[in-house]
Write a protein that holds these residues in place. Structure first.
Motif, PDB file in Angstrom:
ATOM      1  N   ASP A  16       0.857  -1.181   0.000  1.00 24.59           N
ATOM      2  CA  ASP A  16       0.000   0.000   0.000  1.00 24.59           C
ATOM      3  C   ASP A  16       0.897   1.236   0.000  1.00 24.59           C
ATOM      4  OD1 ASP A  16      -2.244   1.546   0.001  1.00 24.59           O
ATOM      5  OD2 ASP A  16      -2.546   1.439   2.172  1.00 24.59           O
ATOM      6  N   LYS A  17       0.589   2.184  -0.829  1.00 21.14           N
ATOM      7  CA  LYS A  17       1.340   3.443  -0.934  1.00 21.14           C
ATOM      8  C   LYS A  17       2.842   3.202  -1.061  1.00 21.14           C
ATOM      9  CE  LYS A  17      -2.107   6.207   1.401  1.00 21.14           C
ATOM     10  NZ  LYS A  17      -2.786   5.774   2.647  1.00 21.14           N
ATOM     11  N   GLY A  18       3.196   2.227  -1.893  1.00 25.82           N
ATOM     12  CA  GLY A  18       4.603   2.052  -2.224  1.00 25.82           C
ATOM     13  C   GLY A  18       5.442   1.322  -1.189  1.00 25.82           C
ATOM     14  N   GLU A  19       4.808   0.730  -0.178  1.00 32.22           N
ATOM     15  CA  GLU A  19       5.610  -0.059   0.749  1.00 32.22           C
ATOM     16  C   GLU A  19       4.904  -1.359   1.114  1.00 32.22           C
ATOM     17  OE1 GLU A  19       6.253   2.892   3.650  1.00 32.22           O
ATOM     18  OE2 GLU A  19       4.186   2.990   4.323  1.00 32.22           O
ATOM     19  N   ILE A  20       5.717  -2.347   1.493  1.00 31.14           N
ATOM     20  CA  ILE A  20       5.144  -3.629   1.886  1.00 31.14           C
ATOM     21  C   ILE A  20       4.571  -3.491   3.290  1.00 31.14           C
ATOM     22  CG2 ILE A  20       5.635  -6.034   2.424  1.00 31.14           C
ATOM     23  CD1 ILE A  20       7.685  -6.047   0.221  1.00 31.14           C
ATOM     24  N   VAL A  21       3.266  -3.661   3.399  1.00 33.15           N
ATOM     25  CA  VAL A  21       2.611  -3.480   4.685  1.00 33.15           C
ATOM     26  C   VAL A  21       2.545  -4.815   5.424  1.00 33.15           C
ATOM     27  CG1 VAL A  21       0.494  -2.734   5.833  1.00 33.15           C
ATOM     28  CG2 VAL A  21       1.263  -1.584   3.754  1.00 33.15           C
ATOM     29  N   GLU A  22       2.295  -5.859   4.661  1.00 29.80           N
ATOM     30  CA  GLU A  22       2.185  -7.163   5.308  1.00 29.80           C
ATOM     31  C   GLU A  22       2.728  -8.249   4.404  1.00 29.80           C
ATOM     32  OE1 GLU A  22      -1.691  -6.925   7.462  1.00 29.80           O
ATOM     33  OE2 GLU A  22      -1.320  -9.057   7.774  1.00 29.80           O
ATOM     34  N   SER A  23       3.288  -9.272   4.994  1.00 21.64           N
ATOM     35  CA  SER A  23       3.786 -10.413   4.238  1.00 21.64           C
ATOM     36  C   SER A  23       3.520 -11.643   5.080  1.00 21.64           C
ATOM     37  CB  SER A  23       5.281 -10.237   3.984  1.00 21.64           C
ATOM     38  OG  SER A  23       5.826 -11.442   3.518  1.00 21.64           O
ATOM     39  N   ALA A  24       2.644 -12.534   4.582  1.00 24.96           N
ATOM     40  CA  ALA A  24       2.230 -13.657   5.415  1.00 24.96           C
ATOM     41  C   ALA A  24       1.753 -14.811   4.550  1.00 24.96           C
ATOM     42  CB  ALA A  24       1.092 -13.217   6.345  1.00 24.96           C
ATOM     43  N   PRO A  25       1.707 -16.018   5.097  1.00 23.46           N
ATOM     44  CA  PRO A  25       1.084 -17.121   4.351  1.00 23.46           C
ATOM     45  C   PRO A  25      -0.377 -16.785   4.099  1.00 23.46           C
ATOM     46  CG  PRO A  25       2.261 -17.927   6.286  1.00 23.46           C
ATOM     47  CD  PRO A  25       2.231 -16.439   6.400  1.00 23.46           C
ATOM     48  N   PRO A  26      -0.943 -17.295   3.016  1.00 28.36           N
ATOM     49  CA  PRO A  26      -2.299 -16.879   2.632  1.00 28.36           C
ATOM     50  C   PRO A  26      -3.340 -17.116   3.719  1.00 28.36           C
ATOM     51  CG  PRO A  26      -1.593 -18.813   1.376  1.00 28.36           C
ATOM     52  CD  PRO A  26      -0.382 -18.295   2.073  1.00 28.36           C
ATOM     53  N   GLN A  27      -3.271 -18.274   4.364  1.00 31.86           N
ATOM     54  CA  GLN A  27      -4.265 -18.602   5.378  1.00 31.86           C
ATOM     55  C   GLN A  27      -4.294 -17.521   6.455  1.00 31.86           C
ATOM     56  OE1 GLN A  27      -5.867 -20.937   4.073  1.00 31.86           O
ATOM     57  NE2 GLN A  27      -7.491 -20.689   5.610  1.00 31.86           N
ATOM     58  N   ALA A  28      -3.101 -17.204   6.957  1.00 31.42           N
ATOM     59  CA  ALA A  28      -2.996 -16.209   8.012  1.00 31.42           C
ATOM     60  C   ALA A  28      -3.432 -14.839   7.504  1.00 31.42           C
ATOM     61  CB  ALA A  28      -1.552 -16.147   8.522  1.00 31.42           C
ATOM     62  N   PHE A  29      -2.995 -14.491   6.301  1.00 34.65           N
ATOM     63  CA  PHE A  29      -3.289 -13.145   5.815  1.00 34.65           C
ATOM     64  C   PHE A  29      -4.784 -12.930   5.619  1.00 34.65           C
ATOM     65  CE2 PHE A  29      -4.134 -10.145   2.385  1.00 34.65           C
ATOM     66  CZ  PHE A  29      -3.518  -9.019   2.881  1.00 34.65           C
ATOM     67  N   PHE A  30      -5.439 -13.910   5.028  1.00 38.08           N
ATOM     68  CA  PHE A  30      -6.848 -13.687   4.714  1.00 38.08           C
ATOM     69  C   PHE A  30      -7.768 -13.844   5.923  1.00 38.08           C
ATOM     70  CE2 PHE A  30      -5.278 -14.440   0.365  1.00 38.08           C
ATOM     71  CZ  PHE A  30      -5.802 -13.313  -0.245  1.00 38.08           C
TER      72      PHE A  30
END
Lengths: 248, 225
Positions: free
Chosen positions: A216-230
């Motif tokens: 978001d806005k040019g920076e990585i806000v979150e990085s996670a496995p799909p299960q956790a992220f969603f």
């Protein structure tokens, strides 16, 4: 976590258009065989990130390494590096004056100097794999959007890239054609292809990815496995973004 | 006794004279088109540049040539140059100069349009495959530009062939003038000849232009994408 080797490493990448910063400080490592999905609101810089990775956009800071080789120092020939990085764009850009087969053969013949016979055989195999064997002689205008996009995928695949970049490749398609393209990508993922996928198809992202990156806005806000992220996004921005796609 | 107008056509060398006139017409048009293509391509490439000076100059040239009736340009070159600078050009040479000026402007604009109509993604897709810039132009950009360019360039040729009928007015004896001479020569023996002669000239123009415009349309259809 996989114990695979690092294939692509992005360190502190900065990119701006004039005074406008687009990517602020992106660091990202992709391992061999990993499928990374990048999501985020439009204009967040995710497409630009892909274009920086294969040198279509110049960068203003940071570095990118492919197989531990620095590719952004200006000394490396992009035409060599790009053979290892396959890219498929949103607006299915086949070359309109060539048949589907000629589109696919252009890279192997002109760039890799492979023999026509060998390249044609390889191309036919790929056409068969995506169910388009009978369309090799068709011109792009005679193909549907989904078919064009599948040809664009094999045009990249025939170069035997080590990593594939997909830039919202279903965004311009009619809904009933999205599936056939996504299926091709799922098969690729199962076959162990390393991929970075920019998409708005959340269900698909969930199904295909090993890791989801939220920009978001040019920076990585979150990085996670799909299960956790969603299910449990950690940040407010990610929660807000995901809410757009749910109707509760 | 009165002849039927049509017979005039077959008296003496009348028909051959008409064909000779048509040849003059074609010669002026084709030489002008040839030079226009050669000069128009670099002009069109110049016009895609962002440089404001080049942009303005080429724009002025294009608009001037387009707005000016060809007839005025013909008079300017043929009579004007002779009056002002004592440069006496033959009618045919003046015609070639004027039609080349006009054709180069139109051709330049066509080339410019064809070049900028190739989307950026075509360049990117080629680059993403690892093609060098030269290969991108050779295999992707130039073939597409030509396809977009050839049909309108052919149409320009037919327009030029038709517009050459104006050169009568600076004394060039081309197909229309020959026709008028034949009509005048037989005014008393065959007063109805005018209709026949003009009809034949019509057919001659048609025979020349129709295949050309058909060709343009066929290419356009074949290359549509």
């Amino acid at each position: 976590m996989k114990e695979a080797k690092k294939l692509l490493e992005i360190r502190h990448l900065k990119k701006s258009y004039g005074d406008l910063p687009v990517l602020k400080d992106i660091s990202l490592t992709v391992h061999k065989g990993e499928v990374v999905v990048i999501i985020g609101p439009s204009g967040c810089g995710k497409s630009t990130l892909l274009q920086c990775i294969n040198g279509l956009e110049p960068i203003q800071g940071g570095e990118i390494l492919l197989n531990d080789e620095l590719i952004t120092d200006g000394k490396v020939k992009w035409s060599r590096v790009r053979q290892k990085i396959g890219m498929v764009f949103q607006s299915y850009e086949l070359f309109p004056h060539m048949t589907a087969l000629e589109n696919v053969l252009l890279g192997p013949l002109q760039v890799q100097k492979r023999s026509r016979q060998e390249a044609t055989a390889a191309a036919k195999k790929l056409f068969e794999r995506v169910g388009l064997l009978e369309k090799t002689g068709a011109y792009p205008r005679e193909l549907s959007g989904g078919q064009k996009q599948r040809v664009a995928i094999i045009r990249a695949l025939i170069m035997e890239p080590e990593i594939m970049l997909f830039d919202e490749i279903t965004a311009a398609l009619d809904p009933e054609m999205v599936r056939e393209v996504l299926d091709v990508m799922l098969t690729l993922a199962k076959g162990g292809m390393t991929m970075i996928i920019v998409t708005h198809e959340m269900q698909f992202a969930k199904a295909i990815s090993d890791r989801v990156i939220f920009i978001d806005k040019g920076e990585i806000v979150e990085s996670a496995p799909p299960q956790a992220f969603f299910t449990q996004p950690q940040t407010e921005r990610a929660r807000k973004f995901l809410n757009i796609f749910s109707f509760e | 006794m009165q002849d039927l107008g049509i017979n005039v056509l077959f008296q003496g060398t009348n028909f051959l004279r008409l064909l000779g006139g048509l040849w003059i017409t074609m010669k002026i048009a084709l030489i002008s088109v040839g030079i226009s293509v050669v000069l128009g391509i670099p002009l069109g490439m110049l016009m895609t540049l962002k440089n404001p000076v080049i942009k303005t100059l080429t724009r002025i040239y294009l608009e001037f040539v387009r707005i000016m009736p060809q007839l005025v340009l013909l008079f300017l070159v043929y009579f004007g140059l002779a009056r002002a600078f004592q440069i006496n050009l033959s009618g045919q040479l003046s015609a070639v100069i004027v039609f080349t000026l006009w054709g180069t402007a139109e051709m330049g604009d066509l080339v410019r349009g064809a070049l900028i109509s190739i989307p950026k993604h075509q360049y990117d897709s080629g680059a993403a495959l690892g093609l060098t810039n030269l290969q991108i132009y050779l295999h992707i950009i130039i073939p597409q530009t030509l396809r977009r360019l050839v049909p309108p360039a052919i149409n320009l040729t037919t327009r030029m062939i038709k517009t050459t009928s104006l050169v009568v007015l600076i004394g060039v004896v081309e197909v229309l003038k020959v026709g008028q001479q034949i009509i005048e020569g037989n005014r008393y023996t065959a007063p109805t000849a005018a209709l026949w002669i003009y009809a034949v000239i019509f057919v001659l123009y048609f025979i020349v232009c129709y295949p050309i415009s058909r060709l343009a349309r066929r290419l356009e259809k074949r290359w549509k994408n």
